[in-house]
Design a protein around this motif. Structure first.
Motif, PDB file in Angstrom:
ATOM      1  N   GLU A   1       0.835  -1.206   0.000  1.00  0.00           N
ATOM      2  CA  GLU A   1       0.000   0.000   0.000  1.00  0.00           C
ATOM      3  C   GLU A   1       0.866   1.251   0.000  1.00  0.00           C
ATOM      4  O   GLU A   1       0.566   2.226  -0.702  1.00  0.00           O
ATOM      5  CB  GLU A   1      -0.908  -0.013   1.226  1.00  0.00           C
ATOM      6  N   LEU A   2       1.957   1.226   0.744  1.00  0.00           N
ATOM      7  CA  LEU A   2       2.870   2.361   0.767  1.00  0.00           C
ATOM      8  C   LEU A   2       3.499   2.579  -0.606  1.00  0.00           C
ATOM      9  O   LEU A   2       3.605   3.720  -1.069  1.00  0.00           O
ATOM     10  CB  LEU A   2       3.957   2.143   1.826  1.00  0.00           C
ATOM     11  N   ALA A   3       3.888   1.512  -1.275  1.00  0.00           N
ATOM     12  CA  ALA A   3       4.471   1.640  -2.614  1.00  0.00           C
ATOM     13  C   ALA A   3       3.454   2.211  -3.594  1.00  0.00           C
ATOM     14  O   ALA A   3       3.791   3.073  -4.422  1.00  0.00           O
ATOM     15  CB  ALA A   3       4.967   0.276  -3.092  1.00  0.00           C
ATOM     16  N   GLN A   4       2.201   1.786  -3.489  1.00  0.00           N
ATOM     17  CA  GLN A   4       1.159   2.318  -4.366  1.00  0.00           C
ATOM     18  C   GLN A   4       0.923   3.802  -4.100  1.00  0.00           C
ATOM     19  O   GLN A   4       0.760   4.595  -5.032  1.00  0.00           O
ATOM     20  CB  GLN A   4      -0.148   1.547  -4.186  1.00  0.00           C
ATOM     21  N   LEU A   5       0.925   4.186  -2.846  1.00  0.00           N
ATOM     22  CA  LEU A   5       0.726   5.591  -2.504  1.00  0.00           C
ATOM     23  C   LEU A   5       1.889   6.457  -2.974  1.00  0.00           C
ATOM     24  O   LEU A   5       1.686   7.587  -3.429  1.00  0.00           O
ATOM     25  CB  LEU A   5       0.523   5.745  -0.997  1.00  0.00           C
ATOM     26  N   LYS A   6       3.102   5.935  -2.892  1.00  0.00           N
ATOM     27  CA  LYS A   6       4.259   6.678  -3.397  1.00  0.00           C
ATOM     28  C   LYS A   6       4.160   6.879  -4.902  1.00  0.00           C
ATOM     29  O   LYS A   6       4.439   7.965  -5.408  1.00  0.00           O
ATOM     30  CB  LYS A   6       5.565   5.951  -3.045  1.00  0.00           C
ATOM     31  N   LYS A   7       3.758   5.839  -5.613  1.00  0.00           N
ATOM     32  CA  LYS A   7       3.588   5.933  -7.062  1.00  0.00           C
ATOM     33  C   LYS A   7       2.505   6.945  -7.401  1.00  0.00           C
ATOM     34  O   LYS A   7       2.667   7.783  -8.301  1.00  0.00           O
ATOM     35  CB  LYS A   7       3.241   4.552  -7.627  1.00  0.00           C
ATOM     36  N   GLN A   8       1.406   6.894  -6.676  1.00  0.00           N
ATOM     37  CA  GLN A   8       0.306   7.837  -6.911  1.00  0.00           C
ATOM     38  C   GLN A   8       0.771   9.270  -6.625  1.00  0.00           C
ATOM     39  O   GLN A   8       0.429  10.195  -7.366  1.00  0.00           O
ATOM     40  CB  GLN A   8      -0.873   7.471  -6.017  1.00  0.00           C
ATOM     41  N   ASN A   9       1.567   9.450  -5.584  1.00  0.00           N
ATOM     42  CA  ASN A   9       2.093  10.763  -5.246  1.00  0.00           C
ATOM     43  C   ASN A   9       2.990  11.293  -6.358  1.00  0.00           C
ATOM     44  O   ASN A   9       2.905  12.462  -6.744  1.00  0.00           O
ATOM     45  CB  ASN A   9       2.844  10.693  -3.920  1.00  0.00           C
ATOM     46  N   GLU A  10       3.859  10.453  -6.891  1.00  0.00           N
ATOM     47  CA  GLU A  10       4.735  10.860  -7.990  1.00  0.00           C
ATOM     48  C   GLU A  10       3.929  11.263  -9.217  1.00  0.00           C
ATOM     49  O   GLU A  10       4.226  12.275  -9.867  1.00  0.00           O
ATOM     50  CB  GLU A  10       5.710   9.737  -8.341  1.00  0.00           C
ATOM     51  N   ASP A  11       2.912  10.470  -9.547  1.00  0.00           N
ATOM     52  CA  ASP A  11       2.062  10.785 -10.700  1.00  0.00           C
ATOM     53  C   ASP A  11       1.343  12.119 -10.515  1.00  0.00           C
ATOM     54  O   ASP A  11       1.254  12.933 -11.442  1.00  0.00           O
ATOM     55  CB  ASP A  11       1.034   9.675 -10.930  1.00  0.00           C
ATOM     56  N   MET A  12       0.854  12.371  -9.322  1.00  0.00           N
ATOM     57  CA  MET A  12       0.153  13.618  -9.055  1.00  0.00           C
ATOM     58  C   MET A  12       1.102  14.813  -9.098  1.00  0.00           C
ATOM     59  O   MET A  12       0.738  15.888  -9.574  1.00  0.00           O
ATOM     60  CB  MET A  12      -0.559  13.547  -7.701  1.00  0.00           C
ATOM     61  N   GLN A  13       2.329  14.621  -8.630  1.00  0.00           N
ATOM     62  CA  GLN A  13       3.308  15.699  -8.701  1.00  0.00           C
ATOM     63  C   GLN A  13       3.652  16.037 -10.151  1.00  0.00           C
ATOM     64  O   GLN A  13       3.777  17.205 -10.511  1.00  0.00           O
ATOM     65  CB  GLN A  13       4.577  15.333  -7.929  1.00  0.00           C
ATOM     66  N   LYS A  14       3.783  15.010 -10.990  1.00  0.00           N
ATOM     67  CA  LYS A  14       4.054  15.242 -12.414  1.00  0.00           C
ATOM     68  C   LYS A  14       2.890  15.978 -13.069  1.00  0.00           C
ATOM     69  O   LYS A  14       3.090  16.914 -13.858  1.00  0.00           O
ATOM     70  CB  LYS A  14       4.315  13.922 -13.137  1.00  0.00           C
ATOM     71  N   GLU A  15       1.673  15.583 -12.748  1.00  0.00           N
ATOM     72  CA  GLU A  15       0.496  16.228 -13.312  1.00  0.00           C
ATOM     73  C   GLU A  15       0.396  17.685 -12.838  1.00  0.00           C
ATOM     74  O   GLU A  15       0.071  18.575 -13.623  1.00  0.00           O
ATOM     75  CB  GLU A  15      -0.762  15.462 -12.920  1.00  0.00           C
ATOM     76  N   LEU A  16       0.702  17.923 -11.581  1.00  0.00           N
ATOM     77  CA  LEU A  16       0.683  19.277 -11.043  1.00  0.00           C
ATOM     78  C   LEU A  16       1.745  20.136 -11.718  1.00  0.00           C
ATOM     79  O   LEU A  16       1.501  21.303 -12.040  1.00  0.00           O
ATOM     80  CB  LEU A  16       0.903  19.240  -9.530  1.00  0.00           C
ATOM     81  N   GLN A  17       2.901  19.562 -11.965  1.00  0.00           N
ATOM     82  CA  GLN A  17       3.974  20.294 -12.650  1.00  0.00           C
ATOM     83  C   GLN A  17       3.541  20.657 -14.068  1.00  0.00           C
ATOM     84  O   GLN A  17       3.787  21.774 -14.536  1.00  0.00           O
ATOM     85  CB  GLN A  17       5.263  19.453 -12.677  1.00  0.00           C
TER      86      GLN A  17
END
Length: 65
Positions: free
Chosen positions: A42-58
């Motif tokens: 679950e932590l790995a999935q949340l980290k991946k989701q966080n990275e994707d959201m940061q890229k989208e925000l950028q």
């Protein structure tokens, strides 16, 4: 001599080791490991989701500028 009282004592005395081994077996390491592995996934999935959201925000910040 009457030994019937020994039968009444034998049942509770045999229950004590049986209950001990049942509790020891049910609280072994496997549930903790399964829970730990589930949390790690679950932590790995949340980290991946966080990275994707940061890229989208950028990307959105680059569009606005």
């Amino acid at each position: 001599m009457d030994w019937t009282w020994l039968l009444f004592l034998m049942c509770p005395l045999m229950m004590l080791p049986m209950m001990y081994f049942m509790m020891k077996g049910s609280h072994g390491q496997s549930p903790e490991k399964n829970q730990h592995n589930g949390l790690a996934e679950e932590l790995a999935q949340l980290k991946k989701q966080n990275e994707d959201m940061q890229k989208e925000l950028q990307k959105l910040n680059n569009i606005v500028e």
